[in-house]
Write a protein that holds these residues in place. Sequence first.
Motif, PDB file in Angstrom:
ATOM      1  N   UNK A 190       0.830  -1.223   0.000  1.00 20.46           N
ATOM      2  CA  UNK A 190       0.000   0.000   0.000  1.00 20.46           C
ATOM      3  C   UNK A 190       0.861   1.268   0.000  1.00 20.46           C
ATOM      4  N   UNK A 191       2.154   1.126  -0.220  1.00 20.59           N
ATOM      5  CA  UNK A 191       3.049   2.285  -0.104  1.00 20.59           C
ATOM      6  C   UNK A 191       2.779   3.337  -1.178  1.00 20.59           C
ATOM      7  N   UNK A 192       2.178   2.933  -2.306  1.00 19.32           N
ATOM      8  CA  UNK A 192       1.867   3.899  -3.367  1.00 19.32           C
ATOM      9  C   UNK A 192       0.452   4.465  -3.262  1.00 19.32           C
ATOM     10  N   UNK A 193      -0.333   3.998  -2.296  1.00 23.68           N
ATOM     11  CA  UNK A 193      -1.669   4.575  -2.122  1.00 23.68           C
ATOM     12  C   UNK A 193      -1.534   6.019  -1.645  1.00 23.68           C
ATOM     13  N   UNK A 194      -2.449   6.852  -2.108  1.00 21.38           N
ATOM     14  CA  UNK A 194      -2.518   8.227  -1.598  1.00 21.38           C
ATOM     15  C   UNK A 194      -3.439   8.239  -0.391  1.00 21.38           C
ATOM     16  N   UNK A 195      -3.074   9.034   0.603  1.00 26.68           N
ATOM     17  CA  UNK A 195      -3.877   9.094   1.817  1.00 26.68           C
ATOM     18  C   UNK A 195      -3.996  10.526   2.306  1.00 26.68           C
ATOM     19  N   UNK A 196      -5.167  10.831   2.813  1.00 24.71           N
ATOM     20  CA  UNK A 196      -5.436  12.144   3.392  1.00 24.71           C
ATOM     21  C   UNK A 196      -6.162  11.902   4.712  1.00 24.71           C
ATOM     22  N   UNK A 197      -5.717  12.578   5.767  1.00 23.57           N
ATOM     23  CA  UNK A 197      -6.391  12.447   7.070  1.00 23.57           C
ATOM     24  C   UNK A 197      -6.693  13.851   7.584  1.00 23.57           C
ATOM     25  N   UNK A 198      -7.931  14.081   7.928  1.00 22.43           N
ATOM     26  CA  UNK A 198      -8.331  15.418   8.396  1.00 22.43           C
ATOM     27  C   UNK A 198      -7.965  15.595   9.864  1.00 22.43           C
ATOM     28  N   UNK A 199      -6.674  15.742  10.108  1.00 23.74           N
ATOM     29  CA  UNK A 199      -6.181  15.908  11.477  1.00 23.74           C
ATOM     30  C   UNK A 199      -5.045  16.923  11.465  1.00 23.74           C
ATOM     31  N   UNK A 200      -5.121  17.871  12.388  1.00 26.35           N
ATOM     32  CA  UNK A 200      -4.041  18.851  12.538  1.00 26.35           C
ATOM     33  C   UNK A 200      -3.012  18.391  13.558  1.00 26.35           C
ATOM     34  N   UNK A 201      -3.356  17.340  14.308  1.00 25.13           N
ATOM     35  CA  UNK A 201      -2.475  16.901  15.393  1.00 25.13           C
ATOM     36  C   UNK A 201      -2.532  15.388  15.536  1.00 25.13           C
ATOM     37  N   UNK A 202      -1.523  14.850  16.210  1.00 26.94           N
ATOM     38  CA  UNK A 202      -1.504  13.421  16.522  1.00 26.94           C
ATOM     39  C   UNK A 202      -1.006  13.256  17.955  1.00 26.94           C
ATOM     40  N   UNK A 203      -1.087  12.015  18.450  1.00 27.85           N
ATOM     41  CA  UNK A 203      -0.627  11.766  19.823  1.00 27.85           C
ATOM     42  C   UNK A 203       0.671  10.960  19.779  1.00 27.85           C
TER      43      UNK A 203
END
Length: 345
Positions: free
Chosen positions: A187-200
């Motif tokens: 899955x390394x070539x999949x494009x991904x978008x996550x609606x997050x400004x922060x992570x833990x």
Amino acid sequence: MKSSKRLFGKTSDGREVYAYTITNGKISAEILDFGATLRSIYVPDKNGNTADVTVGYDDFAPYETSTAYEGKTVGRYANRLSGGRFEIDGREYNVEKNENGVTCLHGGGEFSFNFWKAENFSDSTVTFSYESEDGAFGFPGKMDAAVTFTVTERNGIEIRYRASADKDTIINFTNHTYFNLAGKGDILCHLLKINANAFTPTDKMNIPTGEIKSVASTPMDFREFKVIGRDIGSDYEQLVNAGGYDHNFCLIGEKGQMRAVAEAYDTVSGRRMTVYTDLPGVQLYTGNFIERRTGKGGRENYKNCGFCLETQYYPDTPNQKNFPQCTFRAGEEYKSATVFEFSAD
Ligand code: GLA
């Protein structure tokens, strides 16, 4: 296409495992009663060719023991609890320390490695219910839980959870499906978008440090579409510690409000997946610990052959007072939904 039920296999002690297929006539999903396991999702690509976009196995045996939790429903507390403990109103509970004898991972596996009871099975939907005893795996309160899988008109797999217990307890359900929109390879070539400004950020045991850190100028920034493999090998402590992505993202939007939180796209097949949830977080896990073995239809399963978007309360919630809490009072209902919606272009 019609729904169907088939004998899928048997546990090592001879109990029958059934697979339920639900469909809307365009896409279909198959769920096992053992672990309420989402075993497959068949989705067409941009040319109309259908493939299974999830990682798993042809036979039942690996589902009985695999610590990768392929497709599993996870409860009563998904993700980690530091020290395998937590408190409610000052009372301490010690739960299963199934990870290196130190931390509790995925509630000790109780909900993922037991049979659920199938109910209300029709063409496009099936519900599974499970009863967890008071004190099971150390958690307080007898809990009644149910998870309903529905194939929606909009080509979504909707997963709806409902649970309540007769004592105050912590509740955090997720689904642990590994997606691969190409239906093969990694899955390394999949494009991904996550609606997050922060992570833990996490420590070496994968336990949140308590910090809520901005993703800006870090490899954790998925606010715009990015190829998963672009930064995965960066010399960034968080990625080095976890061997890739295995992190909770703090989702934009109100907890309790259903909204689009992530989107993945495979440019070759054109398959696209949009994730909706009402939960505050999502764990992006890139299958860093998947052992190499034969998966479905002879396909190899190996590191990075799939990615999980585990919608959830942030990990270790009860021990991190600045995180949105998931303690539910006796009789109080936990309700949550997540939808994985598919299209192709
Ligand atoms: C979650 C965890 C990972 C891993 C998998 C199961 O995604 O965050 O670290 O334990 O479950 O293998």
